[in-house]
Scaffold this motif. Structure first.
Motif, PDB file in Angstrom:
ATOM      1  N   ALA A 126      -7.097  -6.845  -5.010  1.00 60.64           N
ATOM      2  CA  ALA A 126      -6.740  -6.378  -3.668  1.00 60.64           C
ATOM      3  C   ALA A 126      -5.267  -6.695  -3.427  1.00 60.64           C
ATOM      4  O   ALA A 126      -4.766  -7.731  -3.872  1.00 60.64           O
ATOM      5  CB  ALA A 126      -7.597  -7.062  -2.605  1.00 60.64           C
ATOM      6  N   CYS A 127      -4.571  -5.788  -2.744  1.00 63.98           N
ATOM      7  CA  CYS A 127      -3.161  -6.044  -2.458  1.00 63.98           C
ATOM      8  C   CYS A 127      -2.754  -5.365  -1.159  1.00 63.98           C
ATOM      9  O   CYS A 127      -3.451  -4.468  -0.673  1.00 63.98           O
ATOM     10  CB  CYS A 127      -2.270  -5.575  -3.612  1.00 63.98           C
ATOM     11  N   ASN A 128      -1.632  -5.803  -0.625  1.00 64.74           N
ATOM     12  CA  ASN A 128      -1.141  -5.222   0.614  1.00 64.74           C
ATOM     13  C   ASN A 128      -0.400  -3.918   0.330  1.00 64.74           C
ATOM     14  O   ASN A 128      -0.130  -3.584  -0.821  1.00 64.74           O
ATOM     15  CB  ASN A 128      -0.279  -6.237   1.372  1.00 64.74           C
ATOM     16  N   PRO A 129      -0.051  -3.140   1.357  1.00 64.18           N
ATOM     17  CA  PRO A 129       0.556  -1.829   1.131  1.00 64.18           C
ATOM     18  C   PRO A 129       1.837  -1.857   0.311  1.00 64.18           C
ATOM     19  O   PRO A 129       2.089  -0.946  -0.489  1.00 64.18           O
ATOM     20  CB  PRO A 129       0.819  -1.318   2.552  1.00 64.18           C
ATOM     21  N   ALA A 130       2.673  -2.869   0.485  1.00 64.75           N
ATOM     22  CA  ALA A 130       3.943  -2.913  -0.237  1.00 64.75           C
ATOM     23  C   ALA A 130       3.759  -2.917  -1.744  1.00 64.75           C
ATOM     24  O   ALA A 130       4.596  -2.391  -2.490  1.00 64.75           O
ATOM     25  CB  ALA A 130       4.739  -4.149   0.195  1.00 64.75           C
ATOM     26  N   ALA A 131       2.642  -3.495  -2.207  1.00 59.44           N
ATOM     27  CA  ALA A 131       2.412  -3.611  -3.654  1.00 59.44           C
ATOM     28  C   ALA A 131       1.505  -2.535  -4.209  1.00 59.44           C
ATOM     29  O   ALA A 131       1.362  -2.413  -5.435  1.00 59.44           O
ATOM     30  CB  ALA A 131       1.806  -4.984  -3.964  1.00 59.44           C
ATOM     31  N   SER A 132       0.894  -1.732  -3.348  1.00 61.07           N
ATOM     32  CA  SER A 132      -0.218  -0.883  -3.787  1.00 61.07           C
ATOM     33  C   SER A 132       0.187   0.369  -4.541  1.00 61.07           C
ATOM     34  O   SER A 132      -0.536   0.819  -5.434  1.00 61.07           O
ATOM     35  CB  SER A 132      -1.068  -0.481  -2.575  1.00 61.07           C
ATOM     36  N   SER A 133       1.334   0.955  -4.215  1.00 62.86           N
ATOM     37  CA  SER A 133       1.647   2.261  -4.788  1.00 62.86           C
ATOM     38  C   SER A 133       2.362   2.191  -6.128  1.00 62.86           C
ATOM     39  O   SER A 133       2.129   3.025  -7.009  1.00 62.86           O
ATOM     40  CB  SER A 133       2.502   3.065  -3.804  1.00 62.86           C
TER      41      SER A 133
END
Length: 308
Positions: free
Chosen positions: A98-105
């Protein structure tokens, strides 16, 4: 009943070759050892599988019935052995990340791809949510590892913290790029893009401008840095962001990334943490991935990477 692997293996081999002596040769055992193994098997199951005819073993109907079961058990044991071998070599299993939006893309898929490039049988679940949700997911053991903005200390989560430096993002060719370091005075009343009011970088920005007596002209308010940096690249504003967002934006746009960076004073940073459950050990697979993830996040602490 206490049947052994060797008993089943010996029985199947005797049935396959039809001879105790041949079975002994193929198994690397003596004929008496094979005979003793068969006798021990018959004793365990409680009835004879073979008739003895002048030193030869002749399979009874019960032996043919039992052969299918013995072969099935041996195949399952063999398959289990292969599976355990693959697990031990990190070739089998599933990762839950699981990760936050900054790391997801960009960032997390890149790290995951590095890890899985030689592991075709490993499955992965990669989910994006806000940092507080990521922390909750890891704390409840729904996920093996998480990457999020650093939470307050929790007994259910192990968090390794990394301080990601912030720099000022400017449109390519902007006159302010002539300066080596930018300050609130340099950005006085210029259009800025900031995240929501509660975000730590926004709070640090407001404090820095207020202490310098500079005017903070917030033209845009956004939830994440991905759209923020696109606005900067179009020459509409400036922003202060951390290395994770900057590098992800640059790698995502390639030659279309029309942004450059300069150090900003006073120094600001964003604390990110690699999170794992505190109340259960990680699988070998998850532990190895977490090790790689920590190495990659540690590399984000170098501000020089924002201009690469």
């Amino acid at each position: 009943m206490n049947l052994s692997f060797r008993q089943l293996q010996t029985f199947v081999e005797v049935m396959r070759v039809g001879s105790v002596s041949e079975a002994g040769r193929s198994l690397g055992r003596t004929q008496p050892a094979v005979s003793a193994m068969i006798s021990g098997l018959e004793k365990e199951i409680g009835f004879p599988l073979f008739e003895r005819d002048r030193g030869r073993l002749v399979a009874k109907p019960e032996a043919h019935y039992f052969l299918e079961e013995a072969e099935f058990v041996l195949e399952r044991l063999s398959q289990s052995t292969r599976t355990l071998h693959d697990i031990g070599n990190l070739q089998e299993g599933k990762l839950r990340i699981a990760c936050n939006p900054a790391a997801s893309s960009i960032f997390m898929p890149k790290v995951l791809g590095m890890f899985l490039k030689d592991k075709p049988n490993v499955e992965a679940s990669l989910m994006m949510r806000s940092s507080p949700v990521v922390v909750d997911w890891v704390a409840s053991q729904q996920y093996d590892v998480g990457l999020a903005e650093s939470p307050n200390a929790r007994k259910t989560v192990q968090a390794e913290k990394y301080s990601l430096p912030c720099m000022c993002a400017l449109p390519a060719g902007d006159p302010l790029l002539e300066k080596d370091v930018l300050t609130p005075a340099d950005l006085d009343n210029l259009p800025m893009a900031l995240l929501y009011d509660d975000h730590t970088i926004t709070q640090q920005c407001r404090k820095a401008f207020a202490e310098a007596g500079a005017r903070l002209n917030q033209r845009f308010e956004l939830r994440t840095f991905a759209p923020t940096l696109r606005l900067v690249s179009q020459g509409l504003c400036y922003t202060i962001c951390e290395t994770l967002s900057a590098i992800s934006h640059a790698e995502g746009l390639g030659h279309e990334n029309h942004i450059e960076y300069r150090p900003f004073k006073p120094e600001m940073s964003l604390n990110m943490s690699v999170l794992t459950p505190a109340n259960r050990p990680l699988s070998m697979l998850a532990a190895e991935f977490t090790k790689l993830l920590k190495e990659q996040v540690a590399g984000l602490q170098d501000p020089a990477r924002m201009n690469t």
